[in-house]
Design a protein around this motif. Structure first.
Motif: not given
Length: 540
Positions: A162, A221, A437
Motif C-alpha cells: 500500500y 495493483k 489496494n
C-alpha cells in the motif's frame, strides 16, 4: 557444470509448490553459480528441453511446477555479492536469487551480511552501511520463506505494498540468463524502449529487437503478464515475467531506511459496509499508513475456532463476540509524535465510519506487533489446514483463492459482486487481504468436487467482471499456470498472441517456464510465427 540428475522419488517435493498443483519432470539440477546456470541451459538448448526454474516454491500460481523436462533449483545460489552506496546515500545490495527473504531481513536488521569475496568498493559501502541507521527491503509477501528470485519473477508485493509498492520499483539491476545460456545485464535507467520496441544486446554481442505487447495495463495493483508501456525501462520486462523470458541469476535491490516508529492498529466493525467506508475514508486521511488489511467474518470465525481447538494457535488474541469484520492498519512514522497524531486521526475516521475506539487493538511494541502479525498470517495457514483435512476425504479438491484488484472507486462494487455470486452458488468462503489496494483474496473452501468446479466457474466470471471494472486478474501472485485463462480474459487473444511472440523472440524453442502465462496452442503458434519471420529475414 552443475550435475544433472535423473528425476526420482528422492525429489518428489520438487514436483509441486504452495498451489498444491503437481507436475512431472525428467531431470533436476542444483546450480551453485551463474556460470553453472548458463551451462545447464546451454546443455538443454539444442534439444529444446523445457526448463522450469524453482526457488523456495512458495508461489500460489503453479509457476514453479514442472511441465515436463528439467527442473532447475536455485536454492544453493544464496550469497550476497556486493554493495554500493549512491550519491544520495541510498544503499544497493547485490545478491543471488536463492537468498531467502526472512534471512535477508535478519541480516539487514543485525547488520550481519556475509561478505566473502567482496571487492574493496563493496567493503567500503558495507562499512558505511554498518554505521548508518537501520536499512530494510520493504516488499512483504506473506511467505517470508520466499526466495528473492521468486519475488522478482512474480513481482511479489504483500501487505506493505500500500505504501511501498511491489518488488519492481526496488529492483535496480538484474543478470538474466537466456534459454541458450547467453546473458543479459540490465541496470535501471540505462536502456529504454522506443515506443513499444525494445533493443537489447547480450553479453556475447547478440542484438535483440523486441516488439512489446500493445495493451494498456490497468491502473491498479497488477502482476498480470508482461510489463509493457511506451518508453519503459528494459529491466521491468523481466520483473514479473514468471520465469518465461530468462533465468534471473543476480539481483540488486535498493534498500530504504527502516521507519523509526511502527504501530499496528486493528479496527473492528459490526458490518462489512462499515469496514469498506472506513477504508475509503482512511486512505486520504492517513499519511503514514504502510498497510491496510482486511479480514471478513468467516476469517475471524476460523481464527476463533483455531484458538479454542489448537494449542499452536492459543497465542492468538481473543476476539470479542460482536467483532464481525476487522481492518488492520500499520503506521510507519518518523517519530512517536507523528504516530500519535496519525493514531488520533485514525480514531476520528473510525468513529465516522461507525466503529468503536474502545474495542480497537493498538500495538506499539515489537512484542504486540508480532502477535498481530501472527494473527494476520494465521488466517491463510488455518484455511490450508482445513482444506488439507477435507482432501483426505476428496483428494481432487484444493483451496481456490482469488488475487484480483480493482480501482479505488470500484471497491464497494467488487465486494457486492463477491457476496452476491457466492450466495447464489451456495459456496463456503473466507476473505482477507490488501483492502488498501482494493485487492482481496476471496478463498472458496470446497467441501467436495462439485464445490470445486463451481468455484472455478465463479472465478472465471470474476476475472471478466474485474477486467470490466478496469482491474487486474492477478494483483500479486503472478499468473503461472493456474491463471493463464484469466490472463486471456484480461487482455484478449490478440494481445496474448503479442505476448507469446515476445517470449518466442527471446526463447524460440519455448523452453523456459513452459505452461506459464500461455496455453500450448498459443505458444506453438507464436514460435512458428517467429520462426517464419526469421527465415524470411534470412532469405532476403
Amino acid at each position: 557444470m552443475a550435475q544433472i540428475r535423473p528425476f526420482s522419488d528422492e525429489y518428489e517435493e520438487y514436483r509441486r509448490d504452495e498451489s498444491r498443483t503437481c507436475g512431472e519432470a525428467d531431470s533436476i539440477s542444483f546450480p551453485a553459480s551463474e556460470q553453472e546456470v548458463r551451462d545447464v541451459l546451454a546443455e538443454f538448448h539444442a534439444d529444446g528441453v523445457p526448463v522450469t526454474v524453482q526457488g523456495a516454491r512458495t508461489g500460489l500460481a503453479a509457476g514453479a511446477v514442472p511441465h515436463g523436462g528439467h527442473v532447475m533449483s536455485l536454492g544453493r545460489m544464496n550469497r550476497y555479492l556486493g554493495m554500493r552506496q549512491g550519491d544520495d546515500g541510498t544503499f544497493y545490495l547485490s545478491m543471488e536469487p536463492g537468498v531467502v527473504l526472512s534471512e535477508l531481513r535478519k541480516n539487514l536488521a543485525s547488520k550481519s551480511l556475509a561478505h566473502d569475496g567482496w571487492d574493496d568498493a563493496s567493503l567500503a559501502s558495507l562499512a558505511a552501511f554498518e554505521s548508518a541507521p537501520e536499512q530494510f527491503f520493504p516488499t512483504d509477501p506473506t511467505e517470508a520463506s520466499a526466495c528473492m528470485g521468486g519475488i522478482v519473477a512474480c513481482n511479489a508485493s504483500g501487505a506493505r505494498s500500500y505504501k511501498y509498492g511491489p518488488a519492481r520499483p526496488h529492483v535496480t539491476a538484474l543478470h538474466v540468463a537466456l534459454a541458450d545460456g547467453d546473458l543479459l545485464v540490465l541496470r535501471r535507467g540505462e536502456r529504454f524502449a522506443d515506443g513499444r520496441t525494445l533493443r537489447l544486446v547480450t553479453e556475447s554481442g547478440r542484438e535483440l529487437e523486441l516488439d512489446l505487447p500493445t495493451y494498456q495495463m490497468p491502473r491498479t495493483k497488477n502482476a498480470s503478464g508482461y510489463y509493457a508501456a511506451d518508453g519503459m525501462d528494459a529491466i521491468d520486462l523481466f520483473i514479473g515475467a514468471c520465469g518465461t523470458l530468462g533465468v534471473i541469476t543476480r539481483i540488486e535491490v535498493a534498500l530504504m531506511p527502516a521507519p523509526a516508529v511502527v504501530w499496528g492498529v486493528s479496527c473492528f466493525f459490526a458490518t462489512e459496509e462499515a469496514a469498506l467506508d472506513f477504508t475509503e475514508k482512511a486512505r486520504p486521511a492517513l499519511a503514514c499508513a504502510a498497510a491496510i488489511e482486511f479480514f471478513d467474518a468467516a476469517a475471524l470465525d476460523i481464527l476463533r475456532r483455531q484458538r479454542e481447538q489448537s494449542t499452536a494457535f492459543s497465542a492468538l488474541p481473543k476476539l470479542a463476540d460482536d467483532a464481525a469484520v476487522c481492518v488492520y492498519v500499520e503506521l510507519d512514522c518518523e517519530s512517536e509524535e507523528q504516530a500519535t497524531e496519525q493514531l488520533y486521526r485514525l480514531g476520528d475516521v473510525l468513529t465516522e465510519a461507525g466503529g468503536d475506539e474502545s474495542s480497537t487493538w493498538v500495538a506499539r511494541t515489537e512484542v504486540d506487533r508480532e502477535r498481530l502479525i501472527f494473527f494476520r498470517h494465521a488466517v491463510p495457514e488455518s484455511v490450508n489446514m482445513l482444506i488439507d483435512q477435507r482432501r483426505r476425504t476428496d483428494p481432487t479438491i484444493t483451496k481456490l483463492g482469488s488475487d484480483m484488484s480493482v480501482p479505488d472507486e470500484r471497491l464497494h462494487d467488487v465486494f457486492a459482486l463477491y457476496r452476491r455470486t457466492l450466495a447464489e452458488a451456495g459456496l463456503e468462503s473466507a476473505a482477507w487481504g490488501h483492502i488498501g489496494n482494493n485487492h482481496i483474496h476471496v478463498n472458496v473452501l470446497p467441501r467436495d468436487a462439485a464445490d470445486f468446479r463451481a468455484g472455478g466457474e465463479l472465478f472465471a466470471g470474476w476475472a471478466a467482471e474485474a477486467t470490466r471494472m478496469g482491474g487486474a486478474v492477478s494483483a500479486e501472485h503472478g499468473v503461472g499456470k493456474i491463471k493463464a485463462g484469466f490472463l486471456a480474459t484480461m487482455y484478449g487473444p490478440d494481445h496474448i498472441a503479442e505476448s507469446a511472440r515476445l517470449k518466442a523472440e527471446l526463447d524460440p524453442k519455448g523452453q523456459l517456464g513452459r505452461g506459464n502465462l500461455f496455453g500450448e496452442d498459443v505458444l506453438e503458434a507464436a514460435m512458428a510465427d517467429v520462426a517464419r519471420g526469421r527465415a524470411q529475414k534470412g532469405g532476403e
